[in-house]
Write an enzyme that holds these catalytic residues in place. Structure first.
Site, PDB file in Angstrom:
ATOM      1  N   PHE A 129      51.021  82.547  12.049  1.00 29.66           N
ATOM      2  CA  PHE A 129      51.807  82.739  13.268  1.00 29.66           C
ATOM      3  C   PHE A 129      53.277  82.466  12.976  1.00 29.66           C
ATOM      4  O   PHE A 129      53.605  81.501  12.290  1.00 29.66           O
ATOM      5  CB  PHE A 129      51.311  81.807  14.372  1.00 29.66           C
ATOM      6  CG  PHE A 129      49.962  82.180  14.901  1.00 29.66           C
ATOM      7  CD1 PHE A 129      49.837  83.128  15.908  1.00 29.66           C
ATOM      8  CD2 PHE A 129      48.809  81.606  14.388  1.00 29.66           C
ATOM      9  CE1 PHE A 129      48.586  83.490  16.398  1.00 29.66           C
ATOM     10  CE2 PHE A 129      47.553  81.963  14.870  1.00 29.66           C
ATOM     11  CZ  PHE A 129      47.446  82.906  15.876  1.00 29.66           C
ATOM     12  N   GLU A 130      54.151  83.282  13.531  1.00 32.68           N
ATOM     13  CA  GLU A 130      55.550  83.220  13.154  1.00 32.68           C
ATOM     14  C   GLU A 130      56.239  81.890  13.464  1.00 32.68           C
ATOM     15  O   GLU A 130      57.217  81.534  12.823  1.00 32.68           O
ATOM     16  CB  GLU A 130      56.348  84.359  13.826  1.00 32.68           C
ATOM     17  CG  GLU A 130      56.421  84.249  15.332  1.00 32.68           C
ATOM     18  CD  GLU A 130      57.173  85.431  15.952  1.00 32.68           C
ATOM     19  OE1 GLU A 130      56.509  86.415  16.261  1.00 32.68           O
ATOM     20  OE2 GLU A 130      58.396  85.359  16.101  1.00 32.68           O
ATOM     21  N   ALA A 131      55.738  81.153  14.439  1.00 34.90           N
ATOM     22  CA  ALA A 131      56.397  79.898  14.786  1.00 34.90           C
ATOM     23  C   ALA A 131      56.016  78.766  13.840  1.00 34.90           C
ATOM     24  O   ALA A 131      56.623  77.697  13.874  1.00 34.90           O
ATOM     25  CB  ALA A 131      56.077  79.512  16.223  1.00 34.90           C
TER      26      ALA A 131
END
Lengths: 327, 256, 327, 256
Positions: B51-53
């Site tokens: 996930f990008e975060a």
């Protein structure tokens, strides 16, 4: 340096690292008691017109109490760092607090849909916007944190996102490859919500850091809101866990449940009912005004807001949802 | 008799089959996440979800609502940050990324920013978020979207995220690393891209769908190769896992 | 891009990010059992001529066992990343293992003085050297970790360190300010010692990270040596603490006391007696040869080395020194 | 009667007085660290000690042997990494850094790399380490060294770390940020730099030392202003704290 192409939109903040150095040279570094209330920090560090960054990820680990206070203090003409801003963005649009914006992710609330009021505000033409991406905006903060005037990324190239940005295409002096150069961004002030901080500002968060390591180091003034204050002894007992050292921090505000209605990892989940209520009521501007009066303008403090949202009973439910003890 | 399914279930099952075992995939919330989870539970147990975060390889207890919520790093092997994830893409260690958008054009470019004049938009969408970064930096961009003429346009009004830009050679010319759109999975078909021109091409028609229908719902001329595959319908096993394990609350598959 | 000035010494590794991407595209990512012995990792990942980076800080959190094995395997013509390398450097000089070197801090052992043998080797003219600084070398690794071909720093400018480097002076496209551009550095292989790792390579260290976050991400192959192996469950129970995720890692070697004679934070202090013995015996090349035979070439494994250095009794003393329970 | 002291004690006590309260200082092992610790225990209780490998504001239990050993983050407020520390300097948040070296020239440039031909050196020293970074990025570089003609040279054979380079305007011309050498504390005197020419200047003579002696031990012409201060000798309090609390094992002060 030869610039091969460049975006057309404004760079709102000066990327000169020597001006930033002059600021940081004078910024006090001593380890002093920095505890304040949310009212005091907005009064002291978030004046009309300043450029603001918010930590966390939209509706995850956000400093809600300070954002509410920004609305209550009727702050206007802010610059805003739209780095995956969701509920925080919705709030600032509700107060029409900003008029210029670096946008990577705005107006949406991810799987929840788009905020009708944020869209109205952004479609009004009242806000100057410069386009970026999540990574390139993080890279702008990283460059500032490094004390240099630009960073390079391989994103944005060839797109309208680039065209509507303030980036430039340059060539690598070693390989001749093209990169998007992005200007360093030193926000005037940033607000970050964490799990624990001591009174000096040494801060610990658990779980993903999003872009907060970079934001904390880029911001000229930094306000920490913390779920709880801990002793300096507790910080010193595990220095590996510290993410933000005291000398970056200007103020520490203790706000239990401070990320509500957002998610706070390991403590409480987001209040999806309340967030859905926002989205629904925003469709009708009149109703939305009453809603804002009830939840923000008409309350005196964050605890009162929590009470109006269901108080301890609701918070206990969100805690249950978060911890997934049964899983 | 085989189980019935809706179009969202179809799209998720089909997309899940393109994710090879032992590879990395950056996903958003909703259908892409469901496809990745389904793939893990069927053909690709070693598929690694990112996930990008900052969430790396979580044991997802349920669908995340946000790519930064605590589910995205529930029992993860690492809870990192956005720069960590994006530089992992930039280094070439992320194989797939999933994107959506308001418009997609024949070179696989995506618009998720504005419709109408940029400075006074008719509709303002979220913008890139991490989409442009993923489309620039990952090896293969996957797109899942409903097929309609208003979405599949000759040329995006605003190119938020790069596909093949203006066609063959354009990514290289712009300075983008190798990569680009790989498969577009819709409710009607799976599209790929012509090796030579980089224009969109029908690859596989879903059960009961003919190429005329796909072309009719597309705002530009699709390349139709001599041989077009027929998409295998979701298997009962896929559907059962999707319904019982991946999305029991029907957060995604209930939306069709 | 206009280059205003440039260093004269060679850049040993190709800074092309697309070649690195091609490598990483093919690097296996699945979470598989990667446990190996130090013999196996040297055999498999550290061939003659490859470019090597060592984690930690010279005599703190270093992968001694693997370095010893490199000597025993008589590796030659390596490239080496001299980023605050002290005892690790001393060891590799003892084996004359490398013939090209990116140097930031070499031949010294900080407060302990200079290594006579390392100086002899470096004064022999047998080693090609390019000069850097601790930060600029870390910035080279950071650029590689970011998947770009260069980074910028404000160090080195105007000095002979710059002149003898492979850096270039460029101008910021936004401000016109000068920066030293440094080329990305992807070592062929890096070895990092950590407190805990699982069999897949997910790794945790406590205390300072030095440049290991960057090194782990820049290296094409990564070998982890760990004080102890833990379960994957233990890693997943606190993902905030993970510094190195499994997909970066090629091999995991369990080596208790693996940083000896160096310091391992929270576990054992450096063995200053043994390090002083090195410095002393190095003055006499003949004596030094015998010393190396006794401690390295003549032992079959790391545990035997530990025994020859005083074994468990010595290790208990170092543990006492480290933990400072009395303080 | 005042306590007697050796030259190392003298240098440490004098250097400690230049470190203002509430400021940050990046230190190495040995005498610089002793000076910073002494300053904390005398005039500057809020002096913040930083180590380049990542230690932030430790409660130093004893002298570190390495700037990366575990003492440097013993009960620290943060155990970070080198990029964190160096970028903190680059941002302008580090006030002082301490350097040593084999040679220092009249513009405060330092050689810690080689004597003789670079490619086949007569003596190879460690090189920059973090010294060039500190000298480039911190506001004020402090130098502690023994005073001798072989160390104080007209021009360094190799400039490892920048002082004022070739004099007034040279740092700016090279692109270095504002900063540069501040005080040089030796066993004979304290030197500063002339505002206009940036050349080395005698500022304060240690007890019993005359300017002729300093000049005789210096390989270039020192600027001698009309009024030269007289260094106050170490006080009994300074010496007691230095000996009993800072360096009880005489690791540093025993070296004189």
């Amino acid at each position: 340096m030869k610039v091969l192409d460049q975006g057309v939109n404004p760079i709102f903040m000066d990327p000169d690292p020597d001006k930033a150095r002059e600021f940081f040279r004078k910024k006090p570094r001593a380890m002093t008691d920095k505890r304040m209330t949310e009212k005091e920090v907005v009064e002291k560090f978030i004046p009309d017109g300043c450029y603001l960054g918010i930590g966390g990820f939209g509706a995850n680990r956000i400093p809600t109490a300070v954002i509410h206070e920004i609305l209550r203090a009727r702050r206007k003409n802010l610059g805003f760092l739209g780095h995956t801003s969701t509920h925080d963005f919705e709030l600032l649009c509700a107060g029409k607090c900003f008029n210029r914006l670096d946008a990577a992710y705005i107006v949406g609330l991810e799987a929840r849909g788009l905020s009708p009021n944020a869209r109205r505000y952004m479609e009004s033409g009242e806000v100057k916007v410069t386009e970026w991406t999540n990574y390139s905006l993080a890279a702008r903060l990283r460059a500032a944190a490094e004390g240099v005037s630009f960073g390079i990324v391989r994103s944005m190239l060839g797109t309208d996102t680039f065209k509507m940005s303030g980036a430039k295409v340059i060539e690598c002096p070693f390989t001749g490859k093209k990169f998007a150069a992005v200007p360093a961004l030193w926000p005037d002030v940033a607000v970050i919500h964490v799990h624990e901080a001591d009174m000096y500002g040494n801060s610990v968060f658990r779980g993903i850091s999003v872009a907060d390591m970079e934001l904390a180091r880029a911001a000229k003034h930094l306000i920490i809101t913390a779920e709880r204050l801990v002793t300096n002894f507790s910080i010193r007992n595990n220095p590996t866990a510290t993410s933000i050292p005291f000398y970056l921090v200007d103020a520490v505000v203790e706000v239990p449940y401070g990320s509500y209605p957002g998610n706070m990892p390991y403590l409480y989940f987001s209040d999806e009912e309340h967030l859905a209520a926002w989205m629904k009521v925003e469709k009708d501007p009149k109703e939305f005004e009453k809603f804002l009066d009830h939840y923000i303008y008409g309350v005196s403090c964050f605890e009162e807001y929590l009470e109006r949202c269901g108080g301890l009973k609701k918070l206990k439910e969100l805690q249950k949802l978060e911890t997934l003890v049964e899983k | 008799m085989a189980l019935e399914y809706n179009m969202m279930e179809m799209m998720i099952c089909v997309a899940s089959r393109y994710l090879e075992d032992g590879k990395t995939v950056a996903v958003g919330t909703g259908a892409p996440c469901a496809a990745a989870m389904l793939s893990q539970k069927t053909q690709s147990p070693n598929l690694i979800i990112l996930f990008e975060a900052g969430g790396v390889a979580p044991m997802l207890p349920q669908m995340p609502i946000s790519v930064g919520d605590s589910r995205t790093f529930f029992r993860a092997v690492m809870a990192a940050g956005m720069i960590e994830m994006m530089t992992t893409c930039s280094r070439g260690q992320v194989d797939y990324a999933f994107l959506g958008g308001a418009q997609i054009d024949k070179f696989g470019n995506i618009n998720s920013t504005v419709v109408g004049d940029y400075y006074k938009p008719k509709v303002r969408f979220p913008g890139s978020g991490g989409a442009n970064d993923f489309a620039s930096l990952c090896w293969r961009t996957m797109i899942m979207t409903v097929h309609s003429k208003s979405r599949f346009v000759e040329k995006c009004e605003f190119v938020t995220s790069p596909g093949f830009l203006t066609g063959a050679g354009a990514r290289e010319e712009a300075g983008l690393p190798e990569g680009g759109p790989y498969k577009i999975v819709t409710d009607l078909a799976v599209m790929g891209f012509d090796e030579k021109t980089k224009a969109m091409m029908v690859e596989s028609l879903h059960p009961g769908i003919e190429v005329e229908k796909v072309q009719a719902e597309t705002g530009f001329k699709l390349i139709v190769p001599q041989k077009v595959e027929r998409t295998a319908p979701p298997t009962d096993k896929e559907l059962r896992i999707l319904r019982e394990e991946v999305d029991p609350l029907k957060l995604v598959i209930g939306r069709a």
